[in-house]
Design a protein around this motif. Structure first.
Motif, PDB file in Angstrom:
ATOM      1  N   ALA A  39       0.812  -1.215   0.000  1.00 10.87           N
ATOM      2  CA  ALA A  39       0.000   0.000   0.000  1.00 10.87           C
ATOM      3  C   ALA A  39       0.844   1.263   0.000  1.00 10.87           C
ATOM      4  O   ALA A  39       0.392   2.322  -0.445  1.00 10.87           O
ATOM      5  CB  ALA A  39      -0.935  -0.005   1.208  1.00 10.87           C
ATOM      6  N   ALA A  75     -10.507  -5.942  -3.636  1.00 16.51           N
ATOM      7  CA  ALA A  75     -10.377  -4.498  -3.830  1.00 16.51           C
ATOM      8  C   ALA A  75     -11.403  -3.707  -3.033  1.00 16.51           C
ATOM      9  O   ALA A  75     -11.054  -2.718  -2.378  1.00 16.51           O
ATOM     10  CB  ALA A  75     -10.493  -4.174  -5.314  1.00 16.51           C
ATOM     11  N   PHE A  76     -12.675  -4.144  -3.063  1.00 13.36           N
ATOM     12  CA  PHE A  76     -13.743  -3.293  -2.539  1.00 13.36           C
ATOM     13  C   PHE A  76     -14.363  -3.776  -1.231  1.00 13.36           C
ATOM     14  O   PHE A  76     -15.104  -3.024  -0.597  1.00 13.36           O
ATOM     15  CB  PHE A  76     -14.834  -3.130  -3.604  1.00 13.36           C
ATOM     16  CG  PHE A  76     -14.339  -2.486  -4.858  1.00 13.36           C
ATOM     17  CD1 PHE A  76     -14.074  -1.130  -4.896  1.00 13.36           C
ATOM     18  CD2 PHE A  76     -14.115  -3.237  -6.002  1.00 13.36           C
ATOM     19  CE1 PHE A  76     -13.610  -0.533  -6.058  1.00 13.36           C
ATOM     20  CE2 PHE A  76     -13.654  -2.647  -7.169  1.00 13.36           C
ATOM     21  CZ  PHE A  76     -13.396  -1.284  -7.189  1.00 13.36           C
ATOM     22  N   GLN A  77     -14.098  -5.016  -0.837  1.00 10.45           N
ATOM     23  CA  GLN A  77     -14.589  -5.501   0.439  1.00 10.45           C
ATOM     24  C   GLN A  77     -13.481  -5.574   1.491  1.00 10.45           C
ATOM     25  O   GLN A  77     -13.708  -5.319   2.663  1.00 10.45           O
ATOM     26  CB  GLN A  77     -15.226  -6.892   0.271  1.00 10.45           C
ATOM     27  CG  GLN A  77     -16.399  -6.940  -0.695  1.00 10.45           C
ATOM     28  CD  GLN A  77     -17.577  -6.097  -0.239  1.00 10.45           C
ATOM     29  OE1 GLN A  77     -17.813  -5.930   0.954  1.00 10.45           O
ATOM     30  NE2 GLN A  77     -18.312  -5.545  -1.198  1.00 10.45           N
ATOM     31  N   MET A  78     -12.270  -5.920   1.035  1.00  9.42           N
ATOM     32  CA  MET A  78     -11.143  -6.074   1.955  1.00  9.42           C
ATOM     33  C   MET A  78     -10.156  -4.916   1.854  1.00  9.42           C
ATOM     34  O   MET A  78      -9.161  -4.885   2.572  1.00  9.42           O
ATOM     35  CB  MET A  78     -10.424  -7.400   1.657  1.00  9.42           C
ATOM     36  CG  MET A  78     -11.325  -8.616   1.779  1.00  9.42           C
ATOM     37  SD  MET A  78     -10.561 -10.131   1.129  1.00  9.42           S
ATOM     38  CE  MET A  78      -9.141 -10.275   2.225  1.00  9.42           C
ATOM     39  N   ASN A  79     -10.423  -3.974   0.943  1.00  6.81           N
ATOM     40  CA  ASN A  79      -9.556  -2.804   0.746  1.00  6.81           C
ATOM     41  C   ASN A  79      -8.104  -3.213   0.483  1.00  6.81           C
ATOM     42  O   ASN A  79      -7.173  -2.576   0.962  1.00  6.81           O
ATOM     43  CB  ASN A  79      -9.633  -1.868   1.956  1.00  6.81           C
ATOM     44  CG  ASN A  79      -9.117  -0.476   1.637  1.00  6.81           C
ATOM     45  OD1 ASN A  79      -9.184  -0.019   0.499  1.00  6.81           O
ATOM     46  ND2 ASN A  79      -8.575   0.198   2.644  1.00  6.81           N
ATOM     47  N   ASN A  80      -7.940  -4.283  -0.307  1.00  6.77           N
ATOM     48  CA  ASN A  80      -6.608  -4.792  -0.641  1.00  6.77           C
ATOM     49  C   ASN A  80      -6.417  -4.661  -2.151  1.00  6.77           C
ATOM     50  O   ASN A  80      -6.571  -5.630  -2.896  1.00  6.77           O
ATOM     51  CB  ASN A  80      -6.456  -6.242  -0.179  1.00  6.77           C
ATOM     52  CG  ASN A  80      -5.050  -6.786  -0.380  1.00  6.77           C
ATOM     53  OD1 ASN A  80      -4.184  -6.125  -0.967  1.00  6.77           O
ATOM     54  ND2 ASN A  80      -4.803  -8.001   0.087  1.00  6.77           N
ATOM     55  N   ILE A  81      -6.108  -3.448  -2.574  1.00  7.65           N
ATOM     56  CA  ILE A  81      -5.934  -3.189  -4.000  1.00  7.65           C
ATOM     57  C   ILE A  81      -4.777  -4.006  -4.567  1.00  7.65           C
ATOM     58  O   ILE A  81      -4.836  -4.494  -5.703  1.00  7.65           O
ATOM     59  CB  ILE A  81      -5.689  -1.691  -4.250  1.00  7.65           C
ATOM     60  CG1 ILE A  81      -6.876  -0.862  -3.757  1.00  7.65           C
ATOM     61  CG2 ILE A  81      -5.427  -1.426  -5.727  1.00  7.65           C
ATOM     62  CD1 ILE A  81      -8.152  -1.106  -4.508  1.00  7.65           C
ATOM     63  N   TYR A 132     -12.418  -8.554  -7.260  1.00  4.78           N
ATOM     64  CA  TYR A 132     -13.331  -7.469  -6.882  1.00  4.78           C
ATOM     65  C   TYR A 132     -13.513  -7.421  -5.366  1.00  4.78           C
ATOM     66  O   TYR A 132     -13.530  -6.338  -4.760  1.00  4.78           O
ATOM     67  CB  TYR A 132     -14.670  -7.691  -7.580  1.00  4.78           C
ATOM     68  CG  TYR A 132     -15.732  -6.664  -7.276  1.00  4.78           C
ATOM     69  CD1 TYR A 132     -15.815  -5.488  -8.016  1.00  4.78           C
ATOM     70  CD2 TYR A 132     -16.662  -6.892  -6.259  1.00  4.78           C
ATOM     71  CE1 TYR A 132     -16.799  -4.547  -7.736  1.00  4.78           C
ATOM     72  CE2 TYR A 132     -17.641  -5.952  -5.979  1.00  4.78           C
ATOM     73  CZ  TYR A 132     -17.709  -4.786  -6.717  1.00  4.78           C
ATOM     74  OH  TYR A 132     -18.675  -3.858  -6.441  1.00  4.78           O
ATOM     75  N   ASP A 133     -13.634  -8.595  -4.739  1.00  2.00           N
ATOM     76  CA  ASP A 133     -13.812  -8.666  -3.293  1.00  2.00           C
ATOM     77  C   ASP A 133     -12.572  -8.154  -2.560  1.00  2.00           C
ATOM     78  O   ASP A 133     -12.671  -7.434  -1.563  1.00  2.00           O
ATOM     79  CB  ASP A 133     -14.114 -10.106  -2.879  1.00  2.00           C
ATOM     80  CG  ASP A 133     -14.912 -10.175  -1.587  1.00  2.00           C
ATOM     81  OD1 ASP A 133     -15.872  -9.405  -1.445  1.00  2.00           O
ATOM     82  OD2 ASP A 133     -14.553 -10.989  -0.712  1.00  2.00           O
TER      83      ASP A 133
END
Length: 304
Positions: free
Chosen positions: A55, A267-273, A264-265
């Motif tokens: 990050a 990126a947008f559910q676990m905030n792990n881009i 997708y999960d």
């Protein structure tokens, strides 16, 4: 002298016409290259950067790939996509080529034109719209084919979309949406087979089946490989169908059924881009590797 001047004049005009055509071609290619760089190469490079950093932008090697591979949903998602690809590619090759050959046998009659139009209509629907149509079709309470679903023993929507049925259902949706365009493409390729080749096969006593198997299908090899490469790349990115089905079934289908859903999960559910980028890069590598194998084994770029 007149002939000499005429020849010289025509010769001087040819380079000018060729230059104009060259400029027009370069203009078309330039527009494509700009879009390719903006929406293909740059986002891919950006994803690769995220996949190998954390990050804070610090290089982490393959840590993101290891983290995503250790997720309990990763291996099942690979299995789901692999099974779907098997059903999708086999049905695409067998049925699309078979229907294209059948249309070609009908020649240029009204029936052939009508069928080509009907095959192409579903492709006018976007992926999400197509899935919504199928959600309606698969619900026994409102489906126009509810009698057929009942005869098969399915009385509720949940029974129809049971996890074991999903590869077949996704194949049906993908085939209904995308096969029509490929039927038209293969049909066009069949029309490019020289008539003297077909006539020679008839003179040699080849029937319709022998002509199709020994003449037409071998000459369609590169078109079939091209279709398989694009279908594999699209199928590996399975997302819209399971995502909408998951929302419609309140999680019965699962929101992590495919690798794209898992990305997708992340990126947008676990905030792990970074993890999401790692899964995306893995999909890219698999698709490119599969395309390279198909091209190498088929002699795709060999001159006929």
């Amino acid at each position: 002298m007149t002939l000499t001047h005429s020849s010289a004049g025509s010769a001087s005009r040819r380079p000018l016409g060729g230059l104009r055509q060259s400029r027009a071609g370069m203009a078309f290619v330039a527009a494509y290259v700009v879009l390719l760089i903006a929406f293909g190469i740059v986002p891919t490079a950006y994803a690769v950067y995220f996949a190998f950093t954390d990050a804070g932008g610090v290089f982490t090697g393959f840590d993101n790939f290891v983290t995503t591979a250790q997720d309990f949903r990763f291996v099942p998602a690979i299995g789901h996509v692999a099974l779907y690809l098997l059903f999708w590619l086999v049905s695409l090759v067998v049925i699309v080529v078979g229907l294209a050959l059948l249309l070609h046998r009908l020649a240029s009659g009204a029936a052939s034109k009508a069928l080509r139009f009907l095959f192409y209509i579903p492709g006018a629907l976007a992926g999400a719209a197509s899935v919504l149509v199928w959600l309606f079709m698969l619900d026994p309470t409102v489906s126009p084919v509810s009698a057929l679903l009942g005869a098969l023993g399915y009385d509720t929507f949940g029974q129809v979309i049971a996890p074991g049925h999903l590869p077949v259902l996704f194949t049906l949706i993908a085939f209904w949406t995308g096969a029509g365009g490929w039927i038209v493409v293969i049909y066009g390729a069949l029309n490019n087979i020289p008539q003297d080749v077909m006539e020679a096969a008839r003179i040699d006593g080849a029937g319709p089946w022998q002509t199709a198997w020994r003449v037409q299908i071998p000459m369609l090899r590169k078109w079939i490989v091209y279709m398989v490469i694009l279908a594999f790349a699209g199928g590996a990115q399975l997302f819209v169908e399971p995502q909408l089905l998951s929302l419609a079934s309140v999680g019965v289908a699962g929101r992590d059924y495919s690798l794209n859903q898992l990305s997708y999960d992340f990126a947008f559910q676990m905030n792990n881009i970074n993890g999401a980028a790692a899964v995306s890069v893995e999909l890219l590598v698999v698709s490119l590797s599969a395309a390279a194998v198909f091209v190498a084994r088929s002699g795709f770029f060999d001159a006929d």
